[in-house]
Design an enzyme around this catalytic site. Structure first.
Site, PDB file in Angstrom:
ATOM      1  N   HIS A  64      -8.872   2.835   4.384  1.00 30.18           N
ATOM      2  CA  HIS A  64      -8.988   3.456   5.704  1.00 30.18           C
ATOM      3  C   HIS A  64     -10.419   3.325   6.263  1.00 30.18           C
ATOM      4  O   HIS A  64     -10.616   3.323   7.482  1.00 30.18           O
ATOM      5  CB  HIS A  64      -8.667   4.953   5.640  1.00 30.18           C
ATOM      6  CG  HIS A  64      -7.208   5.278   5.548  1.00 30.18           C
ATOM      7  ND1 HIS A  64      -6.452   5.013   4.437  1.00 30.18           N
ATOM      8  CD2 HIS A  64      -6.368   5.884   6.436  1.00 30.18           C
ATOM      9  CE1 HIS A  64      -5.214   5.422   4.633  1.00 30.18           C
ATOM     10  NE2 HIS A  64      -5.131   5.960   5.836  1.00 30.18           N
ATOM     11  N   CYS A 100      -4.191  -0.823  -2.326  1.00 29.69           N
ATOM     12  CA  CYS A 100      -4.285   0.626  -2.505  1.00 29.69           C
ATOM     13  C   CYS A 100      -5.169   0.857  -3.713  1.00 29.69           C
ATOM     14  O   CYS A 100      -4.879   0.345  -4.806  1.00 29.69           O
ATOM     15  CB  CYS A 100      -2.891   1.216  -2.724  1.00 29.69           C
ATOM     16  SG  CYS A 100      -2.857   2.958  -3.206  1.00 29.69           S
ATOM     17  N   GLU A 139      -6.352   8.513  10.538  1.00 26.31           N
ATOM     18  CA  GLU A 139      -4.928   8.568  10.866  1.00 26.31           C
ATOM     19  C   GLU A 139      -4.658   9.402  12.114  1.00 26.31           C
ATOM     20  O   GLU A 139      -3.596   9.280  12.729  1.00 26.31           O
ATOM     21  CB  GLU A 139      -4.132   9.090   9.670  1.00 26.31           C
ATOM     22  CG  GLU A 139      -4.153   8.103   8.511  1.00 26.31           C
ATOM     23  CD  GLU A 139      -3.084   8.363   7.474  1.00 26.31           C
ATOM     24  OE1 GLU A 139      -2.372   9.379   7.573  1.00 26.31           O
ATOM     25  OE2 GLU A 139      -2.961   7.531   6.547  1.00 26.31           O
ATOM     26  N   ASP A 179       0.859  -1.192   0.000  1.00 31.80           N
ATOM     27  CA  ASP A 179       0.000   0.000   0.000  1.00 31.80           C
ATOM     28  C   ASP A 179       0.889   1.233   0.000  1.00 31.80           C
ATOM     29  O   ASP A 179       2.057   1.170   0.406  1.00 31.80           O
ATOM     30  CB  ASP A 179      -0.910   0.014   1.235  1.00 31.80           C
ATOM     31  CG  ASP A 179      -1.895   1.182   1.219  1.00 31.80           C
ATOM     32  OD1 ASP A 179      -2.328   1.580   0.122  1.00 31.80           O
ATOM     33  OD2 ASP A 179      -2.213   1.710   2.295  1.00 31.80           O
ATOM     34  N   SER A 180       0.337   2.342  -0.430  1.00 29.78           N
ATOM     35  CA  SER A 180       1.093   3.593  -0.397  1.00 29.78           C
ATOM     36  C   SER A 180       1.301   4.066   1.036  1.00 29.78           C
ATOM     37  O   SER A 180       2.165   4.912   1.288  1.00 29.78           O
ATOM     38  CB  SER A 180       0.374   4.673  -1.204  1.00 29.78           C
ATOM     39  OG  SER A 180      -0.915   4.908  -0.683  1.00 29.78           O
ATOM     40  N   CYS A 231     -12.028   2.901   0.072  1.00 30.57           N
ATOM     41  CA  CYS A 231     -10.712   3.295   0.570  1.00 30.57           C
ATOM     42  C   CYS A 231     -10.418   2.387   1.751  1.00 30.57           C
ATOM     43  O   CYS A 231     -11.302   2.144   2.595  1.00 30.57           O
ATOM     44  CB  CYS A 231     -10.697   4.764   1.003  1.00 30.57           C
ATOM     45  SG  CYS A 231      -9.189   5.267   1.884  1.00 30.57           S
TER      46      CYS A 231
END
Length: 268
Positions: free
Chosen positions: A185, A73, A151, A10-11, A183
């Site tokens: 996240h 990603c 995050e 993943d990035s 996404c």
């Protein structure tokens, strides 16, 4: 080869939700995770640059001796999937098509919502992936602040709910009955998203669906790790700050994240 790890790229950090889903569904497997945090996020970058960065990272995982590659990603999946499947001898799984397949099967009224980062939204990767199901109308909505909340460790509270309403109320107004969390996240905000969308909307996690695809690919190729091989081992590498990566990674994935290795080849 069946004892080799599953390579997950993943990035940044979001792909750790995919790693979590893989560990939950394949608890006997080892994983090797590489997060290109020094160059994240990929979303605002030109697609050619994203492609170059992603292939560099995937090359490293293949050099590590993985038996399967997971592009965890959304932006990178859209940029390099075709190239990666031609470039590597091992199977390549990404996060877009598994979620699309599940949503297409789950929808009852053929109106599917997709929430994602701005980069994924602008790439039209999800609407394009629905081309095989032209009867489905796709409602795409970027939700950029969701990544900031996750995050920062903020996954609930009045501000998050207010922002969720701002993003999701227009999606609800379009009559969606299925929503893709586009996404990696976003699974950490499932409670808030479900609260705002309501019980009648089915949520599809790209992380969970990707893990199912990993299981299928390994089972079909007889590459599942034998149960008597002993405890699996996991490695985590970042192109950024290992201490910061470990702090956030334990939030995303859990106690499996112990030592984090530094790889400065991706540093700007």
């Amino acid at each position: 080869m069946s004892d080799a790890p599953i390579g997950i790229f993943d990035s940044g950090y979001g792909g750790l939700t995919v790693a979590r889903a893989v560990l939950d569904q394949l608890p006997g497997e080892s994983i090797a995770y590489l997060g290109d945090t020094a160059r994240a996020p990929y979303g605002p970058r030109p697609i050619a640059e994203t492609r170059r960065f992603a292939l560099e990272c995937l090359d490293r995982l293949v050099d590590h001796g993985v038996k399967c590659l997971v592009i965890a990603c959304n932006t990178a999946s859209a940029a390099v999937l075709h190239d990666a499947r031609e470039r590597y001898a091992v199977p390549v799984v990404e996060v877009i098509r598994p979620a699309v397949r599940r949503a297409a099967a789950a929808t009852r009224n053929d109106v599917v919502g997709v929430i994602s980062t701005r980069g994924t939204h602008q790439s039209r990767a999800y609407p394009d992936a629905f081309a095989a199901a032209p009867q489905i109308r796709v409602v795409s909505q970027p939700c950029p602040r969701f990544v900031e909340f996750v995050e920062s460790g903020v996954t609930g509270g009045k501000e998050v709910v207010a922002v969720a309403h701002e993003y999701l109320d227009p999606v609800i107004a379009q009559g969606v009955d299925t929503l893709i969390l586009g996404c990696t996240h976003y699974p950490l905000l499932t409670g808030v998203i479900s609260y705002v969308m309501g019980d009648t909307v089915t949520l599809v996690s790209s992380a969970e669906e990707t893990a199912k695809d990993v299981y299928r690919v390994l089972a079909d190729s007889d590459a599942l790790r034998p149960p008597l091989e002993g405890a699996p081992s996991h490695s985590f590498t970042t192109t950024g700050d290992p201490a910061e990566f470990r702090r956030l990674a334990r939030r995303f994935l859990g106690p499996e994240v112990d030592t984090v290795f530094a790889d400065d080849r991706g540093a700007p």
